[in-house]
Design a protein around this motif. Structure first.
Motif, PDB file in Angstrom:
ATOM      1  N   ILE A  53       0.870  -1.174   0.000  1.00 38.76           N
ATOM      2  CA  ILE A  53       0.000   0.000   0.000  1.00 38.76           C
ATOM      3  C   ILE A  53       0.904   1.221   0.000  1.00 38.76           C
ATOM      4  O   ILE A  53       1.689   1.419   0.932  1.00 38.76           O
ATOM      5  CB  ILE A  53      -0.921   0.031   1.237  1.00 38.76           C
ATOM      6  CG1 ILE A  53      -1.840  -1.180   1.261  1.00 38.76           C
ATOM      7  CG2 ILE A  53      -1.734   1.319   1.254  1.00 38.76           C
ATOM      8  CD1 ILE A  53      -2.682  -1.293   2.515  1.00 38.76           C
ATOM      9  N   ASN A  55      -0.356   4.535  -1.097  1.00 36.93           N
ATOM     10  CA  ASN A  55      -1.104   5.793  -1.037  1.00 36.93           C
ATOM     11  C   ASN A  55      -1.779   5.961   0.324  1.00 36.93           C
ATOM     12  O   ASN A  55      -2.984   6.024   0.432  1.00 36.93           O
ATOM     13  CB  ASN A  55      -2.121   5.864  -2.171  1.00 36.93           C
ATOM     14  CG  ASN A  55      -3.035   4.645  -2.208  1.00 36.93           C
ATOM     15  OD1 ASN A  55      -2.731   3.619  -1.623  1.00 36.93           O
ATOM     16  ND2 ASN A  55      -4.153   4.761  -2.892  1.00 36.93           N
ATOM     17  N   ILE A  56      -0.969   6.041   1.371  1.00 35.11           N
ATOM     18  CA  ILE A  56      -1.467   6.147   2.746  1.00 35.11           C
ATOM     19  C   ILE A  56      -1.725   7.616   3.092  1.00 35.11           C
ATOM     20  O   ILE A  56      -0.872   8.468   2.880  1.00 35.11           O
ATOM     21  CB  ILE A  56      -0.451   5.559   3.747  1.00 35.11           C
ATOM     22  CG1 ILE A  56      -0.276   4.067   3.504  1.00 35.11           C
ATOM     23  CG2 ILE A  56      -0.888   5.832   5.182  1.00 35.11           C
ATOM     24  CD1 ILE A  56       0.824   3.448   4.339  1.00 35.11           C
ATOM     25  N   THR A  78      -6.800   4.565   3.101  1.00 33.73           N
ATOM     26  CA  THR A  78      -6.299   4.410   1.745  1.00 33.73           C
ATOM     27  C   THR A  78      -7.473   4.048   0.853  1.00 33.73           C
ATOM     28  O   THR A  78      -8.510   3.588   1.328  1.00 33.73           O
ATOM     29  CB  THR A  78      -5.189   3.345   1.652  1.00 33.73           C
ATOM     30  OG1 THR A  78      -4.589   3.403   0.363  1.00 33.73           O
ATOM     31  CG2 THR A  78      -5.720   1.955   1.909  1.00 33.73           C
TER      32      THR A  78
END
Length: 106
Positions: A53, A55-56, A78
């Motif tokens: 992941i 795009n935190i 997210t």
């Protein structure tokens, strides 16, 4: 007027962490003032597949004590494949390890 005698000088304790904790690898960005922000994580699911992941969005962070263990918790979100996910990242300061707790698994 009230005067304190110093009996409440310890940090409050939140008790045990609620939800199932999973180990994660975390890449962080540090500000010039030493603040830490998670930028991406990698974790392994129950089938052994590694997910990433990147795009935190950190909504907020707090320094907390869970059963006497100092941690920094990051409330995050997210969006993946059009679906929004909320989770908490926990940085165990004494062990220098990251854990994730997915919202809804609590």
């Amino acid at each position: 007027m009230a005067f304190g005698i110093g009996i409440n000088t310890e940090s409050p304790d939140r008790g045990p962490v609620r939800g199932r904790q999973e180990d994660v690898a975390c890449g962080c960005w540090f500000t010039s003032r030493g603040n830490m922000f998670p930028k991406f994580i990698k974790y392994q699911d129950r089938d052994g597949v590694i997910h990433s992941i990147s795009n935190i969005e950190v909504l907020y962070s707090e320094k907390e004590n869970f059963c006497g263990i100092p941690m920094v918790s990051y409330a995050c979100r997210t969006v993946s494949e059009g679906k929004e996910y909320f989770f908490t990242l926990l940085f165990h300061q004494t062990e220098c390890k990251w854990k994730i707790v997915w919202k809804g698994d609590e």
